[in-house]
Design a protein around this motif. Structure first.
Motif, PDB file in Angstrom:
ATOM      1  N   TYR A  24       0.559  12.613 -23.515  1.00 40.41           N
ATOM      2  CA  TYR A  24      -0.397  13.129 -22.537  1.00 40.41           C
ATOM      3  C   TYR A  24      -1.534  13.834 -23.262  1.00 40.41           C
ATOM      4  N   GLU A  25      -2.613  14.093 -22.533  1.00 38.10           N
ATOM      5  CA  GLU A  25      -3.769  14.782 -23.102  1.00 38.10           C
ATOM      6  C   GLU A  25      -3.734  16.279 -22.775  1.00 38.10           C
ATOM      7  N   GLU A  26      -3.472  16.617 -21.503  1.00 38.39           N
ATOM      8  CA  GLU A  26      -3.435  18.008 -21.054  1.00 38.39           C
ATOM      9  C   GLU A  26      -2.266  18.194 -20.096  1.00 38.39           C
ATOM     10  N   ARG A  27      -1.671  19.379 -20.138  1.00 32.77           N
ATOM     11  CA  ARG A  27      -0.552  19.731 -19.257  1.00 32.77           C
ATOM     12  C   ARG A  27      -0.930  21.026 -18.547  1.00 32.77           C
ATOM     13  N   PHE A  28      -0.724  21.087 -17.209  1.00 33.47           N
ATOM     14  CA  PHE A  28      -1.139  22.290 -16.487  1.00 33.47           C
ATOM     15  C   PHE A  28      -0.367  22.456 -15.182  1.00 33.47           C
ATOM     16  N   ARG A  29      -0.366  23.695 -14.723  1.00 35.75           N
ATOM     17  CA  ARG A  29       0.145  24.017 -13.387  1.00 35.75           C
ATOM     18  C   ARG A  29      -1.037  23.987 -12.428  1.00 35.75           C
ATOM     19  N   LEU A  30      -0.818  23.475 -11.247  1.00 33.31           N
ATOM     20  CA  LEU A  30      -1.878  23.429 -10.247  1.00 33.31           C
ATOM     21  C   LEU A  30      -2.240  24.849  -9.822  1.00 33.31           C
ATOM     22  N   ASP A  31      -3.520  25.178  -9.905  1.00 33.52           N
ATOM     23  CA  ASP A  31      -4.016  26.475  -9.439  1.00 33.52           C
ATOM     24  C   ASP A  31      -4.167  26.367  -7.922  1.00 33.52           C
ATOM     25  N   LYS A  32      -3.220  26.956  -7.196  1.00 37.63           N
ATOM     26  CA  LYS A  32      -3.177  26.788  -5.741  1.00 37.63           C
ATOM     27  C   LYS A  32      -4.418  27.345  -5.046  1.00 37.63           C
ATOM     28  N   LYS A  33      -4.967  28.407  -5.593  1.00 45.21           N
ATOM     29  CA  LYS A  33      -6.168  28.998  -5.003  1.00 45.21           C
ATOM     30  C   LYS A  33      -7.329  28.001  -5.030  1.00 45.21           C
ATOM     31  N   VAL A  34      -7.531  27.384  -6.166  1.00 46.86           N
ATOM     32  CA  VAL A  34      -8.605  26.392  -6.311  1.00 46.86           C
ATOM     33  C   VAL A  34      -8.314  25.168  -5.452  1.00 46.86           C
ATOM     34  N   TYR A  35      -7.076  24.691  -5.516  1.00 45.38           N
ATOM     35  CA  TYR A  35      -6.716  23.470  -4.779  1.00 45.38           C
ATOM     36  C   TYR A  35      -6.838  23.674  -3.272  1.00 45.38           C
ATOM     37  N   ASP A  36      -6.371  24.807  -2.762  1.00 50.79           N
ATOM     38  CA  ASP A  36      -6.496  25.101  -1.335  1.00 50.79           C
ATOM     39  C   ASP A  36      -7.960  25.214  -0.927  1.00 50.79           C
ATOM     40  N   TYR A  37      -8.764  25.814  -1.786  1.00 53.96           N
ATOM     41  CA  TYR A  37     -10.202  25.939  -1.526  1.00 53.96           C
ATOM     42  C   TYR A  37     -10.835  24.547  -1.427  1.00 53.96           C
ATOM     43  N   TYR A  38     -10.425  23.652  -2.310  1.00 57.22           N
ATOM     44  CA  TYR A  38     -10.923  22.277  -2.288  1.00 57.22           C
ATOM     45  C   TYR A  38     -10.511  21.569  -0.988  1.00 57.22           C
ATOM     46  N   LEU A  39      -9.256  21.711  -0.589  1.00 59.96           N
ATOM     47  CA  LEU A  39      -8.773  21.058   0.627  1.00 59.96           C
ATOM     48  C   LEU A  39      -9.513  21.564   1.871  1.00 59.96           C
ATOM     49  N   ARG A  40      -9.829  22.858   1.897  1.00 59.51           N
ATOM     50  CA  ARG A  40     -10.533  23.442   3.050  1.00 59.51           C
ATOM     51  C   ARG A  40     -12.019  23.115   3.064  1.00 59.51           C
ATOM     52  N   ASN A  41     -12.640  23.065   1.873  1.00 57.27           N
ATOM     53  CA  ASN A  41     -14.103  23.020   1.813  1.00 57.27           C
ATOM     54  C   ASN A  41     -14.713  21.785   1.158  1.00 57.27           C
ATOM     55  N   GLY A  42     -13.931  21.017   0.431  1.00 60.03           N
ATOM     56  CA  GLY A  42     -14.452  19.793  -0.179  1.00 60.03           C
ATOM     57  C   GLY A  42     -15.044  19.980  -1.559  1.00 60.03           C
ATOM     58  N   SER A  43     -15.486  18.861  -2.123  1.00 64.40           N
ATOM     59  CA  SER A  43     -15.957  18.849  -3.509  1.00 64.40           C
ATOM     60  C   SER A  43     -17.279  19.585  -3.692  1.00 64.40           C
ATOM     61  N   ASP A  44     -18.179  19.536  -2.709  1.00 65.79           N
ATOM     62  CA  ASP A  44     -19.457  20.244  -2.857  1.00 65.79           C
ATOM     63  C   ASP A  44     -19.235  21.747  -3.036  1.00 65.79           C
ATOM     64  N   ALA A  45     -18.247  22.279  -2.327  1.00 67.06           N
ATOM     65  CA  ALA A  45     -17.937  23.706  -2.448  1.00 67.06           C
ATOM     66  C   ALA A  45     -17.342  24.019  -3.818  1.00 67.06           C
ATOM     67  N   ILE A  46     -16.521  23.117  -4.335  1.00 69.44           N
ATOM     68  CA  ILE A  46     -15.940  23.295  -5.677  1.00 69.44           C
ATOM     69  C   ILE A  46     -17.060  23.314  -6.723  1.00 69.44           C
ATOM     70  N   ILE A  47     -17.978  22.386  -6.586  1.00 71.83           N
ATOM     71  CA  ILE A  47     -19.105  22.317  -7.526  1.00 71.83           C
ATOM     72  C   ILE A  47     -19.907  23.616  -7.478  1.00 71.83           C
ATOM     73  N   LYS A  48     -20.235  24.055  -6.278  1.00 73.11           N
ATOM     74  CA  LYS A  48     -21.055  25.261  -6.121  1.00 73.11           C
ATOM     75  C   LYS A  48     -20.368  26.505  -6.671  1.00 73.11           C
ATOM     76  N   LYS A  49     -19.054  26.596  -6.474  1.00 71.76           N
ATOM     77  CA  LYS A  49     -18.328  27.805  -6.867  1.00 71.76           C
ATOM     78  C   LYS A  49     -17.975  27.841  -8.356  1.00 71.76           C
ATOM     79  N   TYR A  50     -17.616  26.700  -8.937  1.00 72.57           N
ATOM     80  CA  TYR A  50     -17.053  26.709 -10.286  1.00 72.57           C
ATOM     81  C   TYR A  50     -17.862  25.978 -11.356  1.00 72.57           C
ATOM     82  N   LEU A  51     -18.828  25.158 -10.974  1.00 66.51           N
ATOM     83  CA  LEU A  51     -19.507  24.305 -11.936  1.00 66.51           C
ATOM     84  C   LEU A  51     -21.023  24.488 -11.908  1.00 66.51           C
ATOM     85  N   ILE A  52     -21.667  24.114 -13.004  1.00 70.94           N
ATOM     86  CA  ILE A  52     -23.124  24.057 -13.053  1.00 70.94           C
ATOM     87  C   ILE A  52     -23.512  22.769 -13.771  1.00 70.94           C
TER      88      ILE A  52
END
Length: 199
Positions: A119-147
């Motif tokens: 494998y390349e990377e191993r991780f636990r799902l960050d439930k806070k981020v994942y729940d935020y994505y499920l509620r608000n979608g990818s545009d919200a993820i981009i706005k909150k965490y990415l530039i």
């Protein structure tokens, strides 16, 4: 992109140098057989270079999420699950759809230094981020965490987040639009390439 190719090549070299060995894992209930002799370099020739680098996120038997490339997945099929699945296509479909959770080797599985890393990377799902994505979608993820970088070619992370958060963000971006995650190499930063790059 160069790092991905080197990862695949390193993986193949690692196992090519290991010699003729069959390993048994003693750490899991289901006995896992690792047979590196069932894989050769030519085995990947049916996949184009692009297909070898196709990324997937897979849940392992241990409950962790794993970021892998198709070359990792095929290597796993040939060295661990050849006896269990009739074809690679059957194995891939079962793993990708979550019908089968494969076993990912870790350092504790072997007593020697040349260890398989499928494998390349191993991780636990960050439930806070994942729940935020499920509620608000990818545009919200981009706005909150990415530039976007200055050239607007890739997404960079706004902060130096912990690895589980970074990988969960990348996973959400993969779920929504098959964006690709790269662990470094672009000005030394981790980044995400959108499936469709805006001009």
């Amino acid at each position: 992109m160069e790092k991905i190719i080197l990862s695949c090549i390193s993986l193949l070299i690692l196992f090519g140098c290991a010699g003729n060995t069959v390993h048994m894992s003693k750490t899991h209930v289901e006995e896992i057989i690792f047979n590196e002799d069932s894989f050769t370099y030519k085995d990947l020739s049916f996949l184009s270079e692009k297909d070898q680098r196709e990324p997937f996120y897979v849940i392992g038997q241990d409950g962790y999420y794993y970021y892998i490339y198709q070359c990792n997945l095929y290597f796993m099929y040939k060295t661990q699950y050849l006896y269990k699945f009739r074809t690679y296509k059957d194995f891939k479909e079962a793993v990708i759809t979550g019908k089968f959770a494969p076993y990912f080797f870790s350092k504790k599985d072997f007593d020697r230094e040349s260890l398989p890393k499928n494998y390349e990377e191993r991780f636990r799902l960050d439930k806070k981020v994942y729940d935020y994505y499920l509620r608000n979608g990818s545009d919200a993820i981009i706005k909150k965490y990415l530039i976007r970088d200055k050239g607007r070619r890739v997404y960079l992370f706004k902060k130096n987040y912990k690895q589980d958060r970074i990988m969960t963000i990348a996973y959400c971006m993969w779920l929504c639009c098959r964006s690709k995650y790269f662990p470094g190499g672009y000005v030394g930063e981790k980044y995400i390439i959108p499936q469709k790059v805006d001009d």
